[in-house]
Design an enzyme around this catalytic site. Structure first.
Site, PDB file in Angstrom:
ATOM      1  N   GLU A  28       0.863  -1.175   0.000  1.00 12.84           N
ATOM      2  CA  GLU A  28       0.000   0.000   0.000  1.00 12.84           C
ATOM      3  C   GLU A  28       0.901   1.227   0.000  1.00 12.84           C
ATOM      4  O   GLU A  28       1.621   1.469   0.970  1.00 12.84           O
ATOM      5  CB  GLU A  28      -0.889   0.029   1.240  1.00 12.84           C
ATOM      6  CG  GLU A  28      -1.952  -1.029   1.244  1.00 12.84           C
ATOM      7  CD  GLU A  28      -2.832  -0.971   2.494  1.00 12.84           C
ATOM      8  OE1 GLU A  28      -2.461  -0.313   3.485  1.00 12.84           O
ATOM      9  OE2 GLU A  28      -3.898  -1.594   2.465  1.00 12.84           O
ATOM     10  N   LYS A  70       3.867  17.403   2.038  1.00 10.16           N
ATOM     11  CA  LYS A  70       4.104  16.488   0.914  1.00 10.16           C
ATOM     12  C   LYS A  70       4.424  15.085   1.429  1.00 10.16           C
ATOM     13  O   LYS A  70       5.119  14.926   2.436  1.00 10.16           O
ATOM     14  CB  LYS A  70       5.289  16.945   0.064  1.00 10.16           C
ATOM     15  CG  LYS A  70       5.091  18.269  -0.625  1.00 10.16           C
ATOM     16  CD  LYS A  70       6.356  18.660  -1.367  1.00 10.16           C
ATOM     17  CE  LYS A  70       6.254  20.046  -1.946  1.00 10.16           C
ATOM     18  NZ  LYS A  70       7.525  20.503  -2.497  1.00 10.16           N
ATOM     19  N   TYR A 130       4.946  12.973  -5.813  1.00 12.12           N
ATOM     20  CA  TYR A 130       4.641  13.861  -4.694  1.00 12.12           C
ATOM     21  C   TYR A 130       3.125  13.883  -4.487  1.00 12.12           C
ATOM     22  O   TYR A 130       2.393  14.178  -5.420  1.00 12.12           O
ATOM     23  CB  TYR A 130       4.992  15.317  -4.988  1.00 12.12           C
ATOM     24  CG  TYR A 130       6.263  15.665  -5.676  1.00 12.12           C
ATOM     25  CD1 TYR A 130       7.189  16.486  -5.031  1.00 12.12           C
ATOM     26  CD2 TYR A 130       6.541  15.264  -6.984  1.00 12.12           C
ATOM     27  CE1 TYR A 130       8.354  16.877  -5.669  1.00 12.12           C
ATOM     28  CE2 TYR A 130       7.703  15.646  -7.620  1.00 12.12           C
ATOM     29  CZ  TYR A 130       8.602  16.464  -6.952  1.00 12.12           C
ATOM     30  OH  TYR A 130       9.758  16.857  -7.580  1.00 12.12           O
ATOM     31  N   ASP A 166      16.615  27.085 -10.662  1.00 13.41           N
ATOM     32  CA  ASP A 166      17.298  26.599  -9.460  1.00 13.41           C
ATOM     33  C   ASP A 166      18.718  27.149  -9.339  1.00 13.41           C
ATOM     34  O   ASP A 166      19.252  27.253  -8.231  1.00 13.41           O
ATOM     35  CB  ASP A 166      17.308  25.075  -9.430  1.00 13.41           C
ATOM     36  CG  ASP A 166      15.915  24.495  -9.215  1.00 13.41           C
ATOM     37  OD1 ASP A 166      14.975  25.270  -8.914  1.00 13.41           O
ATOM     38  OD2 ASP A 166      15.753  23.273  -9.360  1.00 13.41           O
TER      39      ASP A 166
END
Length: 179
Positions: A28, A70, A130, A166
């Protein structure tokens, strides 16, 4: 599911129970009833990225009022996952935690609001997932420089592949927290 605390308050490592046999495996990847005992969050958006070896994504966050919790995991490949505590009142403000997440162990990381997050892809074609508690809002997105000298994160790579966004992340010593 086995849930392990880290030295950063609220940051958790989640290890699902894996059932293997000669056909393969089953587990799961998300069970609301089990996780509600610890985090009790409603997820509203799932994101997925694919990265080649040597790609660094981050260090990203969303500020209030759209800050995100998250739950992250690797579906294929592996990453060095890095989380920086950016909560001003936290005892671990400015400290980081790093862990390898991979598709073999199926480990996951619960990242609460107030954390900057990034990862280095350790393999080609790494697929990263995510689950987010808030929708993406670009107007409150922030980025802290991935190679900031004050954070001193050992990414263990000399020439990573980094996006233009970034590359110009904010230095941590100029960062003003909104958490």
């Amino acid at each position: 599911m086995k849930i392990n605390k880290t030295f950063i308050e609220g940051l958790l490592i989640i290890e699902p129970q894996l059932f293997k046999d000669d056909r393969g495996f089953f587990y799961e990847s998300y069970n609301k009833n089990n996780l509600d005992k610890v985090i009790n969050i409603v997820f509203v958006q799932d994101n997925e990225s694919k990265s080649n070896r040597g790609v660094i994504r981050g260090l990203h966050f969303q500020a209030p009022p759209y800050a995100q919790d998250k739950l992250v995991r690797v579906i294929k490949g592996s990453v060095l996952d890095v989380v920086v505590d950016i909560r001003a009142e936290s005892e671990t403000y400015g400290e980081h935690f790093a862990i390898v997440l991979d598709a073999l162990s199926h480990n996951m990381l619960w990242i609460p609001k107030g954390m900057a997050h990034g990862f280095l892809s350790l393999e080609d074609n790494t697929v990263f997932s995510y689950k987010c508690s808030e929708y993406y809002h670009p107007e409150v997105e922030g980025c802290i420089l991935w190679n900031d000298k004050d954070l001193n994160i050992n990414w263990n790579i000399k020439n990573p592949i980094v996006s233009e966004k970034d590359k110009v992340g904010q230095p941590f010593n100029q960062f003003i927290t909104r958490f």
